[in-house]
Structure formats: structure tokens, C-alpha cells
Design a protein around this motif. Structure first.
Motif, PDB file in Angstrom:
ATOM      1  N   ALA A   1      -3.305  -6.459  -3.834  1.00 27.35           N
ATOM      2  CA  ALA A   1      -3.826  -5.606  -4.926  1.00 27.35           C
ATOM      3  C   ALA A   1      -3.569  -5.311  -5.312  1.00 27.35           C
ATOM      4  O   ALA A   1      -4.280  -3.658  -5.827  1.00 27.35           O
ATOM      5  CB  ALA A   1      -2.024  -5.608  -5.013  1.00 27.35           C
TER       6      ALA A   1
ATOM      7  N   LEU B   1      -6.414  -1.926  -5.001  1.00 28.66           N
ATOM      8  CA  LEU B   1      -5.751  -0.927  -5.236  1.00 28.66           C
ATOM      9  C   LEU B   1      -5.643  -1.342  -7.116  1.00 28.66           C
ATOM     10  O   LEU B   1      -4.707   0.074  -7.499  1.00 28.66           O
ATOM     11  CB  LEU B   1      -3.740  -1.091  -4.751  1.00 28.66           C
ATOM     12  CG  LEU B   1      -3.840  -1.448  -3.096  1.00 28.66           C
ATOM     13  CD1 LEU B   1      -2.416  -1.826  -2.708  1.00 28.66           C
ATOM     14  CD2 LEU B   1      -4.482  -0.197  -2.641  1.00 28.66           C
TER      15      LEU B   1
ATOM     16  N   THR C   1       0.929   4.130  -2.979  1.00 32.11           N
ATOM     17  CA  THR C   1       0.474   6.047  -2.897  1.00 32.11           C
ATOM     18  C   THR C   1       1.590   6.491  -2.866  1.00 32.11           C
ATOM     19  O   THR C   1       2.086   7.227  -3.691  1.00 32.11           O
ATOM     20  CB  THR C   1       0.402   5.254  -0.617  1.00 32.11           C
ATOM     21  OG1 THR C   1      -0.510   4.364  -0.623  1.00 32.11           O
ATOM     22  CG2 THR C   1       0.432   7.130  -1.223  1.00 32.11           C
TER      23      THR C   1
ATOM     24  N   LYS D   1       1.161  -1.530  -0.249  1.00 31.45           N
ATOM     25  CA  LYS D   1       0.128  -0.337  -0.198  1.00 31.45           C
ATOM     26  C   LYS D   1       0.646   1.166   0.054  1.00 31.45           C
ATOM     27  O   LYS D   1       0.616   2.090  -0.795  1.00 31.45           O
ATOM     28  CB  LYS D   1      -0.866   0.419   1.152  1.00 31.45           C
ATOM     29  CG  LYS D   1      -1.750  -0.684   0.727  1.00 31.45           C
ATOM     30  CD  LYS D   1      -3.370  -0.151   1.259  1.00 31.45           C
ATOM     31  CE  LYS D   1      -3.440  -1.073   2.853  1.00 31.45           C
ATOM     32  NZ  LYS D   1      -3.849  -0.678   3.972  1.00 31.45           N
TER      33      LYS D   1
END
Ligand SMILES: Nc1ncnc2c1ncn2[C@@H]1O[C@H](COP(=O)(O)OP(=O)(O)OP(=O)(O)O)[C@@H](O)[C@H]1O
Ligand SMILES: [Mg+2]
Length: 287
Positions: free
Chosen positions: A209, A213, A178, A174
Motif C-alpha cells: 500500500a 499507493l 481511491t 485500493k
């Protein structure tokens, strides 16, 4: 950190010069980063490419110990301005080069900006030294690790099948996503009991993931639990050299082949990466 991350992204995108830099990191500690870095370097070297290991675990450096190296100088001397990075390179087994680390080096983020500029700028000295630079880091998301991870061409994230290691690995995914949504991340699962267990762990992390994301992670490979590993560690020798037919060595060779096959790079142009990093830090970068 978002503006700074943007700057880092631009820098990373601008970096097309050799060598290829791969940072190995993990969420949880003790999952096998240093062993992977060293033995990847050995097999890369055996496959005809020049490998250089940087021990950037600035808290608990141990690459030199794992390799049984005797070195008078380490990164501490470079940071203190007594030595040049190029002058502290030592040779390890199979012709690999090593930049020894030092435990207890102040965090890069805590250095004075002049010291930090000098330190980062000195990486330019390594441009002709290797085809592949492997950077061993400490576990977890310190600023040091983030810096080394973001400045690399690729990141290898290593985990074990332990639930806490998986959770920490995902936390790392993460943060990487980011800070650098286009990061190239390869996942390695270490110390699995079976291939099926390793694949299950790798698929779980990469699926989560992707699902949450929209971040694509490459499954780079798996390493089995192998008694040859601690045996070689006790002898301060790399297992890929000492036990060439061990299960761990066979597995690391597969990972190396995958890394080398994915070697196609964009052409070299513009200023070198290092100049750009230096310029970035001169402009008051990461704090
Ligand atoms: N595939 C394996 N099979 C058996 N033992 C292993 C394997 N990989 C690593 N180990 C053992 O796990 C321990 C930790 O390995 P290593 O030092 O490489 O981890 P690390 O992630 O670098 O740790 P740290 O976070 O402290 O830097 C070592 O004692 C090593 O012998
Ligand atoms: Mg380590």
C-alpha cells in the motif's frame, strides 16, 4: 463515484461529534469480522467505555445469533418505518448495546431516496448512546460497505493469511484509497498459525500500500487461530467473556488498548455528522 466520494470526504472531515464510529470490513468473507466486532465491543465495555454494535451486514446478519440474543425487532423494521433505531437497541453481554441486523434487507443504494434519507438520518438517535460504535459489514466492495466504510472515523480491515484473502484485502485497500485517500485504516490479521506469519502478512499488505499507493496503513494487531473461538461460537457467547484468558482474548485486548489509546479526537464543533449525512443524501448523494 468521484464527485460523491468528494462529498463523503467533506462530510467525514466535518464529523467531530461523539461517538467514534469504526467500521470493520474485509475483502474476503468468513475471515472473522463479526467475531472481531463483538469481542472488541466486549473488551471496550470491560475497559469502561460504552460500546454499541450495529449489524450492518445487510445480506447475512448474524451478530444476534453469535450473541444468543432474542430480539423482536431489527433494522428491517427501522427501514420500513415501523420502529425507531433507538427503540430496537438490545443489551448484550457485558452491557454492550446491539442494533440487530436483518438478512435480506434491500441495499441502501437500492432504497428510494426518501427511505434512505430517513434511514441514515435515524443514526442521529445514537449520538448519546455510546462512546464507540462498531459497525459489522458484509465482505467485499458493495455500495453498502463503501458507504459505511467512508462515513466511519476509522476502518478496520481484517484478513487471514490465505493468499486469496490477502489479494481481496489489498483490492479493498485500493478502493478505500481511491474513495478516501485520507482514510484511517487499521489492519488486523486473523487466524495466523504463528506471530511471525501474521506479521509477515500485515507487513506485506502495508508495504505494498505504501509503495504503490503511498497509502499508510496501521497494523492494528493479530489474532491467533484459537479453538476457544469456535467453541464460544457454538455456545452463542462472546469468547472474550467466556474465555478471558484464551489466546484470542489476550490478542483482542491488545487491539482494544491500541484503539482506545488512539482515541484523541478533534474538538466537537459545527453540525453533527448525522445532520451532514442527511443533508448529503437529501442533495441526491451516492447513487
Ligand atoms: N481466531 C480464530 N480462531 C479460530 N476460528 C476463528 C477465528 N476467527 C474466526 N474463526 C471462525 O471463523 C468463522 C467465521 O467467522 P466470522 O463469522 O466472524 O467471519 P465474518 O468475516 O464475519 O464472516 P462473513 O463474511 O460471513 O460475515 C467462524 O466460524 C469462527 O468460529
Ligand atoms: Mg460476519
Amino acid at each position: 463515484m468521484t464527485d460523491q466520494a468528494q462529498k463523503l470526504r467533506e462530510l467525514a472531515a466535518a464529523f467531530k461529534a461523539q461517538p467514534r464510529i469504526i467500521t470493520v470490513t474485509s475483502g474476503k468473507g468468513g475471515v472473522g469480522k463479526s467475531n472481531l466486532v463483538i469481542n472488541l465491543a466486549i473488551t471496550i465495555s470491560q475497559m469502561g467505555k460504552r460500546a454499541l454494535v450495529i449489524d450492518a451486514d445487510l445480506g447475512l446478519a448474524n451478530v444476534d445469533i453469535l450473541l444468543g440474543l432474542r430480539n423482536k425487532f431489527n433494522l428491517q423494521h427501522v427501514i420500513e418505518g415501523q420502529m425507531k433505531l433507538k427503540d430496537i437497541v438490545v443489551y448484550g453481554p457485558a452491557g454492550i448495546k446491539v442494533i440487530p441486523g436483518s438478512s435480506g434487507i434491500p441495499r441502501i443504494a437500492n432504497m428510494s431516496s426518501r427511505k434512505r434519507q430517513e434511514f441514515i438520518a435515524s443514526f442521529k438517535e445514537l449520538e448519546g448512546e455510546a462512546d464507540i460504535i462498531l459497525i459489522d459489514t458484509s465482505a467485499g466492495m458493495t455500495k453498502n460497505v463503501v458507504t459505511f466504510a467512508l462515513l466511519a472515523d476509522e476502518i478496520i480491515l481484517i484478513t487471514t493469511p490465505e493468499p486469496s484473502a490477502i489479494t481481496d484485502a489489498y483490492a479493498m485497500v485500493k478502493v478505500i484509497h481511491t474513495e478516501k485517500p485520507d482514510a484511517k485504516v487499521g489492519l488486523v490479521v486473523n487466524m495466523a498459525r504463528t506471530d511471525a506469519q501474521a506479521l509477515d502478512v500485515a507487513n506485506k499488505i502495508s508495504q505494498v500500500a505504501r509503495q504503490f499507493l503511498n497509502f499508510h496503513i496501521l497494523v492494528l494487531g493479530t489474532l491467533p487461530v484459537d479453538p476457544h473461538v469456535p467453541r464460544a461460537v457454538m455456545q452463542r457467547r462472546p469468547w472474550a467473556e467466556l474465555y478471558p484468558r484464551s489466546p484470542a482474548t489476550r490478542a483482542v485486548k491488545e487491539i482494544t488498548a491500541r484503539i482506545l489509546n488512539g482515541e484523541a479526537r478533534a474538538p466537537v464543533h459545527g453540525n453533527g455528522f448525522i445532520q451532514r449525512i442527511s443533508a448529503y443524501f437529501k442533495s441526491g448523494g451516492e447513487e
